[in-house]
Enzyme design. Structure first.
Site, mmCIF file in Angstrom:
data_model
loop_
_atom_site.group_PDB
_atom_site.id
_atom_site.type_symbol
_atom_site.label_atom_id
_atom_site.label_comp_id
_atom_site.label_asym_id
_atom_site.label_seq_id
_atom_site.Cartn_x
_atom_site.Cartn_y
_atom_site.Cartn_z
ATOM 1 N N HIS A 72 49.232 -2.893 59.296
ATOM 2 C CA HIS A 72 50.612 -2.400 59.353
ATOM 3 C C HIS A 72 50.604 -0.881 59.489
ATOM 4 C CE1 HIS A 72 53.098 -5.900 57.440
ATOM 5 N NE2 HIS A 72 52.348 -6.290 58.448
ATOM 6 N N TYR A 201 60.881 -2.522 50.964
ATOM 7 C CA TYR A 201 61.145 -2.130 49.577
ATOM 8 C C TYR A 201 62.648 -1.887 49.471
ATOM 9 C CZ TYR A 201 56.133 -1.293 48.725
ATOM 10 O OH TYR A 201 54.768 -1.430 48.573
ATOM 11 N N PRO A 292 53.070 -1.954 39.930
ATOM 12 C CA PRO A 292 52.638 -2.371 41.271
ATOM 13 C C PRO A 292 53.420 -1.764 42.434
ATOM 14 C CG PRO A 292 53.850 -4.141 40.195
ATOM 15 C CD PRO A 292 53.693 -3.064 39.176
ATOM 16 N N LYS A 296 48.793 0.268 44.354
ATOM 17 C CA LYS A 296 47.591 1.092 44.155
ATOM 18 C C LYS A 296 46.493 0.463 43.300
ATOM 19 C CE LYS A 296 48.555 4.574 46.586
ATOM 20 N NZ LYS A 296 48.229 3.942 47.849
ATOM 21 N N TYR A 384 50.846 6.549 50.162
ATOM 22 C CA TYR A 384 50.829 5.089 50.326
ATOM 23 C C TYR A 384 49.566 4.613 51.031
ATOM 24 C CZ TYR A 384 52.858 0.427 50.695
ATOM 25 O OH TYR A 384 53.090 -0.917 50.560
HETATM 26 P P1 FAD Z 1 40.606 -7.437 37.282
HETATM 27 O O1 FAD Z 1 40.999 -7.937 38.611
HETATM 28 O O2 FAD Z 1 41.513 -7.662 36.128
HETATM 29 O O3 FAD Z 1 39.188 -8.086 36.969
HETATM 30 C C1 FAD Z 1 38.603 -8.062 35.689
HETATM 31 C C2 FAD Z 1 37.745 -9.295 35.524
HETATM 32 O O4 FAD Z 1 37.113 -9.259 34.260
HETATM 33 C C3 FAD Z 1 38.570 -10.567 35.552
HETATM 34 O O5 FAD Z 1 38.007 -11.486 36.452
HETATM 35 C C4 FAD Z 1 38.529 -11.060 34.116
HETATM 36 O O6 FAD Z 1 38.622 -12.468 34.029
HETATM 37 C C5 FAD Z 1 37.181 -10.518 33.678
HETATM 38 N N1 FAD Z 1 37.057 -10.350 32.221
HETATM 39 C C6 FAD Z 1 37.977 -9.953 31.322
HETATM 40 N N2 FAD Z 1 37.461 -9.896 30.094
HETATM 41 C C7 FAD Z 1 36.161 -10.282 30.207
HETATM 42 C C8 FAD Z 1 35.109 -10.445 29.281
HETATM 43 N N3 FAD Z 1 35.301 -10.214 27.978
HETATM 44 N N4 FAD Z 1 33.912 -10.846 29.722
HETATM 45 C C9 FAD Z 1 33.704 -11.083 31.056
HETATM 46 N N5 FAD Z 1 34.681 -10.954 31.982
HETATM 47 C C10 FAD Z 1 35.889 -10.562 31.552
HETATM 48 N N6 FAD Z 1 48.228 -4.571 42.139
HETATM 49 C C11 FAD Z 1 48.846 -4.348 43.272
HETATM 50 O O7 FAD Z 1 48.502 -3.383 43.963
HETATM 51 N N7 FAD Z 1 49.845 -5.212 43.695
HETATM 52 C C12 FAD Z 1 50.231 -6.321 42.965
HETATM 53 O O8 FAD Z 1 51.099 -7.084 43.359
HETATM 54 C C13 FAD Z 1 49.591 -6.574 41.754
HETATM 55 N N8 FAD Z 1 49.927 -7.638 40.993
HETATM 56 C C14 FAD Z 1 49.270 -7.836 39.785
HETATM 57 C C15 FAD Z 1 49.606 -8.924 38.966
HETATM 58 C C16 FAD Z 1 48.981 -9.109 37.727
HETATM 59 C C17 FAD Z 1 49.365 -10.303 36.847
HETATM 60 C C18 FAD Z 1 47.992 -8.187 37.300
HETATM 61 C C19 FAD Z 1 47.324 -8.354 35.944
HETATM 62 C C20 FAD Z 1 47.647 -7.123 38.139
HETATM 63 C C21 FAD Z 1 48.272 -6.927 39.375
HETATM 64 N N9 FAD Z 1 47.941 -5.862 40.229
HETATM 65 C C22 FAD Z 1 48.577 -5.652 41.381
HETATM 66 C C23 FAD Z 1 46.886 -4.946 39.920
HETATM 67 C C24 FAD Z 1 45.579 -5.330 40.621
HETATM 68 O O9 FAD Z 1 45.505 -6.709 40.835
HETATM 69 C C25 FAD Z 1 44.467 -4.820 39.726
HETATM 70 O O10 FAD Z 1 44.579 -3.411 39.689
HETATM 71 C C26 FAD Z 1 43.073 -5.241 40.164
HETATM 72 O O11 FAD Z 1 42.900 -6.622 39.946
HETATM 73 C C27 FAD Z 1 42.023 -4.443 39.404
HETATM 74 O O12 FAD Z 1 40.759 -4.980 39.618
HETATM 75 P P2 FAD Z 1 39.686 -4.965 38.466
HETATM 76 O O13 FAD Z 1 38.475 -5.578 39.051
HETATM 77 O O14 FAD Z 1 39.617 -3.617 37.862
HETATM 78 O O15 FAD Z 1 40.302 -5.885 37.315
HETATM 79 C C1 PHB Z 2 52.013 -7.701 47.493
HETATM 80 O O1 PHB Z 2 52.021 -8.092 48.682
HETATM 81 O O2 PHB Z 2 51.649 -8.442 46.570
HETATM 82 C C2 PHB Z 2 52.482 -6.346 47.180
HETATM 83 C C3 PHB Z 2 52.808 -5.485 48.199
HETATM 84 C C4 PHB Z 2 53.245 -4.195 47.898
HETATM 85 C C5 PHB Z 2 53.353 -3.799 46.589
HETATM 86 C C6 PHB Z 2 53.010 -4.680 45.565
HETATM 87 C C7 PHB Z 2 52.567 -5.944 45.860
HETATM 88 O O3 PHB Z 2 53.805 -2.551 46.302
#
Ligand code: FAD
Ligand code: PHB
Length: 390
Positions: A72, A201, A292, A296, A384
């Site tokens: 995009h 948005y 969200p 980011k 962005y």
């Molecule tokens: P995570 O993806 O959380 O990965 C951490 C991993 O560690 C998980 O698999 C977990 O199961 C594992 N873990 C936890 N504790 C333990 C333990 N004790 N031992 C072993 N493993 C463990 N960002 C956006 O940009 N747009 C969105 O729409 C968006 N929606 C989201 C919705 C939700 C419900 C959440 C929680 C986050 C969302 N985010 C979104 C944020 C984005 O998904 C996260 O920033 C991203 O997943 C970060 O990656 P990470 O690997 O740091 O953490």
């Molecule tokens: C998504 O597609 O899940 C999405 C897109 C833009 C955002 C947050 C989530 O700012």
């Protein structure tokens, strides 16, 4: 068991770190407390910054993203019943975003690791880290019923906001910054072609709404709700009604389809400083959370592990510790930029009853400025798509 880098968590941060280390010939073991199926199905982010997409390619896990990801070059901002396009690529030096679900990034990284061999254990239990102030930290866990200890040179805490690594750091060694919001997002994944070519948005008096997508056949849609809202009070028909009311404009209508998944997410801003203590390095959501609205979270997680992997490579190849010593400060510069951007987008777009009419008119003034001034739009665009140098 013994390895060079013990990685806790198989989300985007842990898996990408494992991949980068594997490419550099550094051993790692990834430990995940959920099942493979669970982590592959957990629906979260969908927008990859240009730099994140480039990294998937250079890490050799970008083939499917290049085939199926959707590039995009702009987004739309909607307010007062009108849409205005922000031409991201024109304003941000040609850089773009790629729509490709976090679920797909995680699947590709898991498949690559399982194909090439380094250990990745799912369903581990009772994970704890010890000795992080020593030269020989370790991770204790149970797997398949048996207790195990993994001795490491370094531990990477990639275990998300609720993980065990951040709490393993003595409280006095950390400073945390936090802000909550009186908003949540109700998100759905629907089996229907996206009704718009680009993300929308939408600022609306009923509350914020976002039209996004996952593929030519899958729409991802969000509406602002209360963070404590009960999903049971949101049958599909009510969600669609609200989406129509918030996203609809004259001459355009939103197509409906079967709802495949729905859930409510709360919002917070959170930063831990520093992101390292002894031989434990935090990356991704374990160290910081953004609301969200700026898309980011996933991108920050990938940017962190790029720096961590580079620091570890310098250490193992040349005994050079400078990258590791600079890791936390270097990450935090980007983290704070994203914190500000995400807070700003959130504040500008959500209905906030605590801010009164004054807050509402400020939001509209800011939106008008963004959609009439190239300077203002450029600020949004470069944040962005992701700033290369922060
Ligand atoms: P995570 O993806 O959380 O990965 C951490 C991993 O560690 C998980 O698999 C977990 O199961 C594992 N873990 C936890 N504790 C333990 C333990 N004790 N031992 C072993 N493993 C463990 N960002 C956006 O940009 N747009 C969105 O729409 C968006 N929606 C989201 C919705 C939700 C419900 C959440 C929680 C986050 C969302 N985010 C979104 C944020 C984005 O998904 C996260 O920033 C991203 O997943 C970060 O990656 P990470 O690997 O740091 O953490
Ligand atoms: C998504 O597609 O899940 C999405 C897109 C833009 C955002 C947050 C989530 O700012």
């Amino acid at each position: 068991m013994r390895t060079q880098v013990g990685i806790v968590g198989a989300g985007p941060a842990g898996l990408m770190l494992g991949r980068l280390l594997e490419q550099a010939g550094i051993e790692s073991v990834v430990l995940e407390n959920r099942s493979r199926d669970y982590v592959e199905q957990r629906i979260r982010a969908g927008v990859l910054e240009q730099g994140t997409a480039d990294m998937l390619v250079s890490a050799g896990v970008g083939d499917r993203m290049r085939r199926e990801g959707i590039v995009h070059h702009g987004i739309e901002l909607q307010y007062d019943g009108e849409r205005h396009r922000i031409p991201l690529s024109d304003l941000a030096g040609g850089r773009a975003i790629v729509i490709y679900g976090q679920t797909e990034v995680v699947k590709d990284l898991i498949a690559a690791r399982l194909a090439s061999g380094p250990p990745l254990l799912f369903d581990v239990d009772a994970v704890s880290v010890a000795g992080i102030e020593s030269q020989r930290p370790s991770i204790r866990f149970t797997h398949g019923g048996g207790a195990q200890t993994l001795d490491c040179d370094f531990v990477a805490g990639c275990d998300g906001f609720h993980g065990v690594c951040r709490p393993a750091i003595p409280a006095g060694a950390l400073r945390t910054f936090e802000r909550g919001y009186p908003f949540g997002w109700l998100g759905i994944l629907a089996a229907v072609a996206p009704s718009n070519d680009e993300l929308i948005y939408a600022h609306n008096e009923r509350g914020f709404a976002l039209l996004s997508l996952r593929s030519p056949e899958l729409s991802r849609l969000y509406i602002q709700c209360r963070p404590d809202e009960d999903i049971a009070e949101w049958p599909d028909a009510r969600i669609w009604e609200e989406l129509h009311a918030r996203l609809g404009i004259d001459g355009w209508s939103l197509a409906e389809g079967p709802v495949l998944e729905k859930g409510i997410t709360g919002m917070r801003s959170f930063v831990t400083e520093p992101m390292q203590y002894g031989r434990l390095f935090l990356a991704g959501d374990a160290a910081h959370i953004v609301p969200p609205t700026g898309a980011k979270g996933l991108n920050l997680a990938i940017a962190d592990v790029k720096l961590l992997a580079a620091g570890l490579v310098d250490y193992y190849e040349r005994g050079d510790r400078r990258g590791l010593e600079a890791y936390s400060a270097a990450c935090l510069r980007r983290v704070w930029r994203a914190e500000h951007f995400s807070w700003w987008m959130t504040s500008m777009l959500h209905r906030d009853d605590t801010a009164g009419d004054f807050g509402l008119v400020l939001q509209l003034s800011q939106l008008r400025y963004l959609t009439t001034s190239t300077a203002a739009a450029t600020t949004l665009a470069e944040n962005y798509v992701g700033l290369e140098t922060v």
